[in-house]
Design a protein around this motif. Sequence first.
Motif, short mmCIF file in Angstrom:
data_model
loop_
_atom_site.label_atom_id
_atom_site.label_comp_id
_atom_site.label_asym_id
_atom_site.label_seq_id
_atom_site.Cartn_x
_atom_site.Cartn_y
_atom_site.Cartn_z
N THR A 132 54.67 27.65 45.32
CA THR A 132 54.63 28.28 43.99
C THR A 132 53.17 28.39 43.55
N ILE A 133 52.96 29.07 42.42
CA ILE A 133 51.57 29.24 41.95
C ILE A 133 50.91 27.90 41.61
N ARG A 134 51.72 26.87 41.35
CA ARG A 134 51.15 25.54 41.10
C ARG A 134 50.44 25.00 42.35
N ASP A 135 50.85 25.47 43.51
CA ASP A 135 50.27 24.98 44.77
C ASP A 135 49.01 25.75 45.18
N LEU A 136 48.66 26.80 44.44
CA LEU A 136 47.44 27.56 44.77
C LEU A 136 46.24 26.84 44.17
N LYS A 137 45.30 26.46 45.01
CA LYS A 137 44.14 25.70 44.49
C LYS A 137 42.88 26.56 44.57
N ASN A 138 41.92 26.25 43.71
CA ASN A 138 40.60 26.92 43.70
C ASN A 138 40.72 28.45 43.72
N ILE A 139 41.42 28.97 42.74
CA ILE A 139 41.61 30.43 42.75
C ILE A 139 40.66 31.16 41.79
N GLU A 140 39.74 30.43 41.19
CA GLU A 140 38.77 31.10 40.30
C GLU A 140 38.02 32.17 41.08
N GLY A 141 37.99 33.36 40.53
CA GLY A 141 37.27 34.47 41.17
C GLY A 141 38.04 35.15 42.29
#
Length: 387
Positions: free
Chosen positions: A4-13
């Motif tokens: 899920t989107i909670r598992d996406l890390k370091n997505i800034e940029g």
Amino acid sequence: MKRTIRDLKNIEGKRILLRCDFNVPLDKYGDILDATRVYESLPTIKFLNDQGCKLIICSHLGRPKGYDKFLSLFPVAVYLMKHFPNKVKFCPKVTGKEVDEAVKNMKNGDILLLENLRFDPREEQNDPNFVKELASLADIYVDDAFGVAHRKHASNYGVALKLPNAIGFLIEKELNVFAKAFENPARPFVAIFGGAKVKDKLLLINNVIGKADTILIGGGMAYTFLLSQGYNVGNSIVDLDLVDEAKEILKTAKEKHTKIVLPVDHIALCGNKVVKTTVLEQDMVGLDIGAKTIKLFTNEIKSAGQIIWNGPVGKYEDPRFKKGTLNVAKAIAKSSAYSIVGGGDSVGAVNSLGFGNKIDHLSTGGGASMKLMEGKTLPAVEVIDTL
Ligand code: AMP
């Protein structure tokens, strides 16, 4: 478990392509008549936007054949602009130079809504070139379009196979609700089925038998079951090819200890006269359940721990035949049971009768929720990575 989107890390940029279901009804001036679907997508959009990614959102709207100015997503962009001031831009194209340029100019925290995916016929064909064009816009793909998750289109199935991916909160919630409802229901578990055609509901009933304690069958589909038990159904809607199957279903239900309740009386049309009857004569068309059946149904609903409802129990759009559906909706609204409404016309029926806010879970996807109730998986969810 799906990522899920909670598992996406370091997505800034990072560029994230988010597939939403913004298939909202519009009036002729382009005003959104019911924004539920956009509203339900806001938590996912906000969660991703808060992390400073570049969010490229795509959706379909209606069934256009090529470009159709009445099915532009621009009104949705205006809606989003109100929720995310100074962050949202609209691109009047789906893919191509103008979109590439708009994505290139995005800053962290920007949101770009693309035009209606279905203006390009390659979307529904899951065309490999269209998939490539969409995938080239982003680093990560997120699917939150529950309403089309039972379809293999370019923007959900195709792109998910090309990019690292995850599901959004809306799909996650729908999957959790239906999984819990069938794996760990509060008892008694009462399923209510109606609607016009028995053919559309056979898989659904078969999946629920053995899991539900009681199944209430009303609407047009009840007449095929009644005919299979030797009752006269007059000129009511029946599917003669499915009478044997209906008989078999009733037998299986008995073997698996699921009680099936069929209508015992009816509101019918006889010529142009509305009649209340327990026996449907040859010249009668059954169009709603009668008072005794309402009592039988509402008593079951009252004592339920969990309720799943699919399909109105009468031709509720006609005020003469809406009493059954209205009383079922009222009984569910009053009951303390966990209630789920989904599939076909059911959500529309509950909302138009004014009981939408009394239901615990109103599914946002007709076809997709039907598949889950049938015990099937959704292709666009299947292609999402597991943890
Ligand atoms: P569904 O989309 O399968 O939930 O079916 C909904 C439709 O079934 C509604 O448009 C109702 O008017 C229709 N319907 C319900 N009961 C009957 C009936 N007894 N005879 C004909 N149509 C019915």
